[in-house]
Structures are given as C-alpha cells and as structure tokens.
Design an enzyme around this catalytic site. Structure first.
Site, PDB file in Angstrom:
ATOM      1  N   HIS A 135      -1.480 -15.526   9.594  1.00  0.00           N
ATOM      2  CA  HIS A 135      -0.923 -14.229   9.209  1.00  0.00           C
ATOM      3  C   HIS A 135      -1.642 -13.061   9.875  1.00  0.00           C
ATOM      4  O   HIS A 135      -1.320 -11.910   9.616  1.00  0.00           O
ATOM      5  CB  HIS A 135      -0.990 -14.063   7.693  1.00  0.00           C
ATOM      6  CG  HIS A 135      -0.301 -15.145   6.936  1.00  0.00           C
ATOM      7  ND1 HIS A 135       1.041 -15.434   7.101  1.00  0.00           N
ATOM      8  CD2 HIS A 135      -0.756 -16.033   6.023  1.00  0.00           C
ATOM      9  CE1 HIS A 135       1.373 -16.448   6.307  1.00  0.00           C
ATOM     10  NE2 HIS A 135       0.299 -16.828   5.653  1.00  0.00           N
ATOM     11  N   PRO A 154       0.808  -1.210   0.000  1.00  0.00           N
ATOM     12  CA  PRO A 154       0.000   0.000   0.000  1.00  0.00           C
ATOM     13  C   PRO A 154       0.838   1.254   0.000  1.00  0.00           C
ATOM     14  O   PRO A 154       1.842   1.335   0.686  1.00  0.00           O
ATOM     15  CB  PRO A 154      -0.789  -0.097   1.302  1.00  0.00           C
ATOM     16  CG  PRO A 154      -0.200  -1.216   2.075  1.00  0.00           C
ATOM     17  CD  PRO A 154       0.960  -1.741   1.358  1.00  0.00           C
ATOM     18  N   GLU A 155       0.396   2.206  -0.776  1.00  0.00           N
ATOM     19  CA  GLU A 155       0.980   3.545  -0.748  1.00  0.00           C
ATOM     20  C   GLU A 155      -0.073   4.479  -0.175  1.00  0.00           C
ATOM     21  O   GLU A 155      -1.110   4.025   0.292  1.00  0.00           O
ATOM     22  CB  GLU A 155       1.399   3.961  -2.165  1.00  0.00           C
ATOM     23  CG  GLU A 155       2.315   2.943  -2.835  1.00  0.00           C
ATOM     24  CD  GLU A 155       2.754   3.332  -4.229  1.00  0.00           C
ATOM     25  OE1 GLU A 155       2.953   4.530  -4.479  1.00  0.00           O
ATOM     26  OE2 GLU A 155       2.897   2.439  -5.077  1.00  0.00           O
ATOM     27  N   ARG A 177       3.798 -11.058   4.614  1.00  0.00           N
ATOM     28  CA  ARG A 177       5.259 -10.967   4.586  1.00  0.00           C
ATOM     29  C   ARG A 177       5.862 -10.374   5.854  1.00  0.00           C
ATOM     30  O   ARG A 177       7.086 -10.373   6.022  1.00  0.00           O
ATOM     31  CB  ARG A 177       5.703 -10.156   3.362  1.00  0.00           C
ATOM     32  CG  ARG A 177       5.491 -10.927   2.075  1.00  0.00           C
ATOM     33  CD  ARG A 177       5.842 -10.090   0.864  1.00  0.00           C
ATOM     34  NE  ARG A 177       7.280  -9.983   0.662  1.00  0.00           N
ATOM     35  CZ  ARG A 177       7.819  -9.280  -0.336  1.00  0.00           C
ATOM     36  NH1 ARG A 177       7.050  -8.638  -1.193  1.00  0.00           N
ATOM     37  NH2 ARG A 177       9.118  -9.221  -0.461  1.00  0.00           N
ATOM     38  N   ARG A 191      20.824  17.630  -4.994  1.00  0.00           N
ATOM     39  CA  ARG A 191      20.762  16.159  -4.918  1.00  0.00           C
ATOM     40  C   ARG A 191      21.036  15.575  -6.296  1.00  0.00           C
ATOM     41  O   ARG A 191      20.338  15.889  -7.250  1.00  0.00           O
ATOM     42  CB  ARG A 191      19.368  15.684  -4.439  1.00  0.00           C
ATOM     43  CG  ARG A 191      18.943  16.217  -3.083  1.00  0.00           C
ATOM     44  CD  ARG A 191      19.673  15.553  -1.928  1.00  0.00           C
ATOM     45  NE  ARG A 191      19.658  14.110  -1.925  1.00  0.00           N
ATOM     46  CZ  ARG A 191      18.820  13.379  -1.187  1.00  0.00           C
ATOM     47  NH1 ARG A 191      17.893  13.960  -0.458  1.00  0.00           N
ATOM     48  NH2 ARG A 191      18.901  12.070  -1.197  1.00  0.00           N
TER      49      ARG A 191
END
Length: 291
Positions: free
Chosen positions: A113, A2-3, A133, A172
């Site tokens: 899980h 998820p973002e 995971r 950067r």
DNA sequence: GTTCCCCTGCGG
DNA sequence: CCGCAGGGGAAC
C-alpha cells in the site's frame, strides 16, 4: 480519513523532511487511480528536484519544487504521509500486525500500500505515502500549470468569515451539512468536523443553507474554527486509520460531542444522539440542542 | 438535488 | 454475508 486538522498536523510533521532536500529517486507502486500523473512520468519529473516548501490548501498538500513545478498530494480517506523510522503498528493491517513481534519495536517497512517512496540525495530518512483504499491522489503540475480542482476551492475553513459564508449560502436550498462538506464553499471541513461544528453552533444539519441567519453564519464559522484549531492542537482525530506522521495517535476523538456517538446521551441535554443519511454520508446530531 | 463509483479492511 | 468508513467526482 483526514480533514483539515489531520492534513495540517501531517504537513507540520513532514515539512522538515521535505524542505530543502533534493529527491534522488521516487519509487512507486504500479499505475492506479491514485496516480493522476502516471508513475513513470512522476519519477522522471521529481528526479533531482529540491522541495522548497510544503504548504496546505484545504485538504491538499502542495510541494513547490525548485524548477517552478508543483507536486499536489491528497490523502483521501486512508492516506498516510510519514517519514522513515516511525514505528507504529497502526500503519499495518490487522493481519500484518498479528505477524509482528510486539517485543521488538520494528519500524515501518514499505508494503503493497506504500505508493510513493521519496529517496533523498543526502541518504537520510525517506518519506512514505501509504494509502490502503487508494482514494488519495498524487499529481504533478508544470510551472504555471493550474489544477482545476485547486482553483475551485473556496476560502480555507480557518480563514472564512461569517459574511463570506452567508454569501455562499444565500439562495442555496441544499442542507447546511452538505454545504459544509462542499470544498468550493469552504475548504477543509469533512464529515467529523462538519457534525461537530454544527453541534457547537446549535444548528440542525438538515436546514437549508439559505435559511441560516447572519448571526448563525457567524456562530457557525466560529464553531468551525474552534473545532479545527482545537483538533490541530491535540494532534487530530485518530478514529480508525489516522495516526500522526510521528507515530502517535491524535486526541481530538476524545473531545467529540456527536460524531460516531449515535445513541449516546448528549453532553449538554442527555437526549440520545441521532444519526441520519445525507447524500451518502452519515450525519450525527442532537435533536434537542440543534434547531 | 440524489446515486453510484473508485478501493480495501473491519466488525457485527 | 452485510454495512460501515475523516474523500471526491461524475452521471442521472
């Protein structure tokens, strides 16, 4: 997985299941990397606490509790937070799915899980945090205790301005794609929306951050906001694991232009979408539209 | 800056 | 068997 959009959709779905409800008990799996606060301590800290508010910062969900303490949740790659009663085969592994009778709409039963099960004093629906995971995280913070990870987050991706972005990018030489994934630059963008935003802004993902002109930074934050807002509207992206906490698939995956579309013709110019490695993540882009 | 790690499952 | 996966952190 998820973002920002998926986390925000999750927040909106489960906030009503948390806010104003007193936690009677928390069930957990055994200790693992998932637990920044050990299971026992977590159970002790949350018992009898009432959740006041569920908010989001970047990809973090933050539950404020009635004693001034805080519960911090991160969904990692495969985390799912949802209320009891959801019936969705996508919550289960292929093997577990195969053993289910598709005829009867069996609702989710906590499995190996399911690392957190919130049980409430009102006896109503429980809330589950499932994560195959275990890249997700849970962390309890005492009142006034600061989480260094949260402290390092940059401006929320929905709120950052072109000027702010330009400032963080100056000097950067890191590729802009990697900088979009850097949560200290802006919080909430992950691999899908970084690729999508760069496509919509017409920017080559390999360019150094400092190389972007002011107008390009402006275009980029607009593209970021547009894809994130649109994804929230459509319920997020459901590509492999993600489903809404209400059990439905998101729809944004149907609006992708580059992510996971290697070799497909670009929607604008028909050039094949390219894939490359940046860091350990894959980047998808149109070599003709993005310069 | 890369590189490798955490962990499990899927698809070629 | 291998490489792949919406994340993040730490070590070269």
């Amino acid at each position: 997985m998820p973002e920002l959009p998926e986390v925000e959709v999750t927040r909106r779905c489960v906030a009503p299941l948390f806010e104003g409800r007193q936690i009677a008990q928390l069930r957990t799996t055994r200790d693992s990397y998932f637990f920044r606060t050990k299971p026992r301590a977590l159970q002790r800290r949350l018992k009898q606490r009432t959740v006041q508010k569920l908010t989001r910062r970047g990809k973090y969900l933050i539950a404020s509790l009635d004693d001034g303490s805080t519960l911090v949740l991160h969904l990692g790659m495969t985390g799912q937070l949802f209320g009891e009663g959801v019936s969705s085969p996508r919550l289960l592994s292929a093997t577990a799915r195969a053993s289910l009778d598709p005829e009867k709409q069996e609702s989710f039963k906590p499995d190996a899980h399911t690392h957190l099960q919130f049980e409430f004093a009102d006896g109503g629906p429980r809330v589950f945090f499932r994560d195959v995971r275990k890249f997700g995280k849970v962390h309890w913070l005492a009142p006034d205790q600061e989480d260094p990870r949260l402290a390092k987050l940059g401006p929320d991706a929905l709120k950052i301005t072109g000027r702010q972005l330009a400032r963080s990018l100056s000097s950067r030489k890191t590729p802009i794609k990697s900088l979009l994934l850097d949560q200290s630059v802006l919080a909430g963008v992950g691999n899908i929306y970084a690729d999508e935003a760069l496509f919509h802004a017409g920017i080559d993902p390999r360019r150094a951050g400092a190389d972007l002109k002011a107008e390009e930074c402006q275009a980029l934050v607009k593209a970021v906001r547009r894809v994130l807002r649109r994804s929230i509207q459509t319920g997020g992206s459901s590509i492999s694991d993600y489903i809404n906490p209400d059990g439905a698939d998101g729809q944004f995956q149907d609006e992708r232009c580059v992510y996971g579309l290697t070799g497909q013709p670009c929607s604008q110019c028909q050039s094949p979408i390219q894939r490359l490695r940046q860091g350990q993540r894959s980047t998808h882009y149109c070599p003709a539209c993005q310069i």
